[in-house]
Design an enzyme around this catalytic site. Structure first.
Site, PDB file in Angstrom:
ATOM      1  N   ASP A  67       0.828  -1.207   0.000  1.00  0.00           N
ATOM      2  CA  ASP A  67       0.000   0.000   0.000  1.00  0.00           C
ATOM      3  C   ASP A  67       0.867   1.264   0.000  1.00  0.00           C
ATOM      4  O   ASP A  67       1.858   1.340   0.737  1.00  0.00           O
ATOM      5  CB  ASP A  67      -0.875  -0.025   1.259  1.00  0.00           C
ATOM      6  CG  ASP A  67      -1.894   1.094   1.265  1.00  0.00           C
ATOM      7  OD1 ASP A  67      -2.797   1.052   0.424  1.00  0.00           O
ATOM      8  OD2 ASP A  67      -1.773   1.999   2.109  1.00  0.00           O
TER       9      ASP A  67
ATOM     10  N   GLU B  71      13.563 -15.632  -0.229  1.00  0.00           N
ATOM     11  CA  GLU B  71      13.788 -16.802   0.641  1.00  0.00           C
ATOM     12  C   GLU B  71      12.736 -17.873   0.373  1.00  0.00           C
ATOM     13  O   GLU B  71      12.842 -19.001   0.841  1.00  0.00           O
ATOM     14  CB  GLU B  71      13.700 -16.395   2.122  1.00  0.00           C
ATOM     15  CG  GLU B  71      14.822 -15.485   2.586  1.00  0.00           C
ATOM     16  CD  GLU B  71      14.508 -14.844   3.955  1.00  0.00           C
ATOM     17  OE1 GLU B  71      13.578 -15.302   4.656  1.00  0.00           O
ATOM     18  OE2 GLU B  71      15.196 -13.860   4.288  1.00  0.00           O
TER      19      GLU B  71
HETATM   20  C1  GLC Z   1      -3.969   3.237  -0.640  1.00  0.00           C
HETATM   21  C2  GLC Z   1      -5.250   2.435  -0.559  1.00  0.00           C
HETATM   22  C3  GLC Z   1      -6.336   3.327  -0.112  1.00  0.00           C
HETATM   23  C4  GLC Z   1      -6.001   3.861   1.268  1.00  0.00           C
HETATM   24  C5  GLC Z   1      -4.648   4.554   1.260  1.00  0.00           C
HETATM   25  C6  GLC Z   1      -4.144   4.771   2.657  1.00  0.00           C
HETATM   26  O1  GLC Z   1      -4.013   4.205  -1.619  1.00  0.00           O
HETATM   27  O2  GLC Z   1      -5.507   1.811  -1.787  1.00  0.00           O
HETATM   28  O3  GLC Z   1      -7.588   2.684  -0.092  1.00  0.00           O
HETATM   29  O4  GLC Z   1      -6.981   4.760   1.701  1.00  0.00           O
HETATM   30  O5  GLC Z   1      -3.663   3.791   0.611  1.00  0.00           O
HETATM   31  O6  GLC Z   1      -3.793   3.552   3.231  1.00  0.00           O
END
Ligand code: GLC
Length: 569
Positions: A213, A254
């Site tokens: 993310d 790994e």
């Molecule tokens: C990313 C996710 C989104 C979230 C953001 C903060 O962009 O896809 O849904 O709100 O990160 O974690």
């Protein structure tokens, strides 16, 4: 002509990956929130659909200030979703169905309920507990102004001031997203060690991949300067973020055949490609493709750009049309402006759903024909559109709240799936459920349930099922893509995208008129061919094609055809 010289070696290089947004997929226990038991019961549906892997949105314990992207414990499952044992069973049963598991790891920030952040709040300024985050005194005589001018991506300042139990104001902490999502300090070795351990925890449980993310945001300029548009960003795509991914790649290596996938929104392809160097991430999401308007020249440019920068680093491309952060593409393609940008979600434009659906069908076949891996977002296989008229009182997205509704946010793409029946909850929750679905479903979705579409040969679901299965058998994973400049001696019109991969041609007509097709067997079309005789005039005004053209008609506007070529066109 564009050719990708990349050859796939392992599953993720050519997989069809289904983004499963857990709270909106299937609710087994009637609390209005999807859960892992709901997914387990529907693994046969996903196997029949023909996907190779599932990417689960964050499934960890979370107060849900940002729909689970505020993680309170990275090594457990949210009780609303189930247990760790359910996750283990899901991973194992997925494998029995030939479906791999990709989980979402959120390393930029955690929840303000995470034990580390609770400990940081309880500890004094300058403590080791606070050093895992970004705590700073405020500016001004009383420290009542944020430490710098950074803005939250969700709106408002990126800093929130703490206060002691007696209400005395204290330091500020950084959050690039909501205040409930404090940013980790990735300069701290404890943070690095913790996440490498989290990766191993899940790889040991059989997880096949990690979606990372906000992958370009992790490291910050430790001086925390005010932002200056003329300087490189102090918190996006800094050079030192790559050290983290080199370490993560070493962890992934790994284990056999694991994949690291970066969520990276960057305008500059050269910077983007750096994440794909051989000792970093395996793939990144292709957001330029998602954001491109429904326009042949624009799409062709993005496809060419994508293939060339991936070829340069020897990485496979990815293709994606929708996800849980963007307006669903059925709606986007039905608007006057078919492009998309995160900072201008516009729900004021009228939507022609029939047109959007027709284009979405064409786009699905185009996307699945391209070389690399393809992502689909749950519900797109049913042709769901963005739900733009959610009542304000039901909206959950912090973007909507933090912008006072100026930005409609992302709830409209997250509405629970319709499975069966003619009334909400459309089989999303079991009969007699205690609660309504967490976001309300439009009554019109009665025509778009899995049950309604499964039996309909012309439905979006039937198209996706056919396409995903044919994709496996008809497009050899390693087959390069070659643009066609003509078939049967006639130039391909500028508003038509036509290419071959192996013996298959994919033709997408983005022009306003029907077009001829090359000779061969039609194996799939997004819209039936028109029955116009073969003597029609090609778009470019050249002489009509002869009898080598495909029997059966012309490819209408906003449609895609897959054709097994009789011979080299
Ligand atoms: C990313 C996710 C989104 C979230 C953001 C903060 O962009 O896809 O849904 O709100 O990160 O974690």
């Amino acid at each position: 002509m564009t050719e990708s010289n990349w050859r796939p070696r392992v599953w993720w290089q050519s997989a069809a990956i289904y983004e499963l947004y857990v709270q909106s997929f299937a609710d087994s226990d009637g609390d209005g929130i999807g859960d892992l038991a709901g997914v387990r019961a529907r693994l046969p549906y996903l196997a029949e659909l023909g996907v190779d892997a599932i990417w689960y949105s964050p499934w960890y314990p979370s107060p849900r200030s940002d729909a689970g992207y505020d993680v309170a414990d990275y090594r457990s499952i949210d009780p609303a979703f189930g247990t760790l044992a359910d996750a283990d069973a899901l991973i194992a049963e997925g494998h029995q169905h030939g479906i791999r598991t990709i989980i979402d790891v959120v390393p930029n920030h955690c929840s303000d309920q995470h034990p580390w952040f609770a400990a940081a709040l309880a500890a004094p300024p300058g403590s080791a507990e606070r050093a895992r985050f970004w705590f700073r005194p405020g500016r001004g005589e009383h420290g009542d102004r944020p430490p710098n001018d950074w803005q939250s991506i969700f709106g408002g300042p990126a800093w929130t001031r703490t206060s002691a139990a007696d209400g005395t104001p204290g330091e500020w902490y950084l959050h690039l997203f909501a205040p409930e999502q404090p940013d980790f300090n990735w300069g701290n070795p404890e943070v690095r060690a913790e996440f490498e351990d989290i990766l191993r925890f899940w790889f040991d449980r059989g997880v096949d991949g990690i979606r990372i993310d906000s992958a370009a945001l992790l490291t910050k300029d430790p001086a925390l300067p005010d932002s200056d548009p003329s300087d490189p960003s102090p918190y996006t795509d800094r050079d030192d973020v790559h050290d983290i991914y080199r370490a993560w790649r070493a962890v992934a290596d790994e284990y056999p055949a694991r994949v690291l996938i970066g969520e990276i929104w960057l305008p500059d392809a050269t910077r983007f490609a750096r994440y794909l160097r051989p000792d970093e991430l395996h793939t990144v999401f292709n957001f330029p493709y998602l954001c491109a308007p429904w326009d042949a020249a624009g799409l062709r440019q993005v496809i060419d750009g994508t293939l060339s920068f991936h070829a340069a680093v020897g990485a496979p491309a990815t293709w994606v049309l929708s996800n849980h952060d963007v307006d669903r593409h059925v709606s986007r393609y039905g608007r006057a402006d078919t492009s998309f940008a995160l900072d201008r979600r516009d729900h004021s434009q009228p939507v022609d759903l029939a047109l959007g659906t027709r284009r979405a069908r064409a786009a699905a076949l185009l996307t699945m024909a391209l070389p690399g891996s393809a992502y689909l977002y749950q519900g797109e296989e049913l042709g769901l559109g963005e739900v733009e008229d959610l009542p304000a009182a039901r909206r959950q997205d912090p973007i909507w709240h933090r912008t006072n509704g100026a930005d409609p946010g992302r709830d409209g793409s997250r509405v629970p799936l319709p499975w069966s029946g003619t009334e909400p909850p459309f089989g999303f929750s079991p009969p007699g459920a205690r609660k309504e679905p967490w976001l309300p479903q439009p009554p019109a979705w009665r025509a778009l349930t899995v049950q309604a579409e499964a039996a309909d040969p012309d439905s979006m679901l039937t198209l996706y099922r056919r396409a995903l299965h044919l994709r496996r058998t008809e497009f050899p994973p390693g087959a390069p893509m070659t643009w066609l400049s003509s078939f049967s001696g006639v130039p391909v019109p500028a508003a038509v995208l036509a290419f071959t991969r192996g013996q298959l041609a994919c033709i997408t007509n983005l022009s306003p008129s029907p077009v001829e097709l090359p000779a061969g067997d039609l194996i799939l079309t997004s819209t039936p061919l028109t029955s116009t005789p073969l003597t029609s005039t090609p778009l470019d005004g050249t002489s009509p094609l002869d009898g080598t053209a495909l029997a059966g008609g012309l490819l209408p506007s906003d449609a895609t055809a897959w054709i097994r070529l009789a011979a080299t066109p």
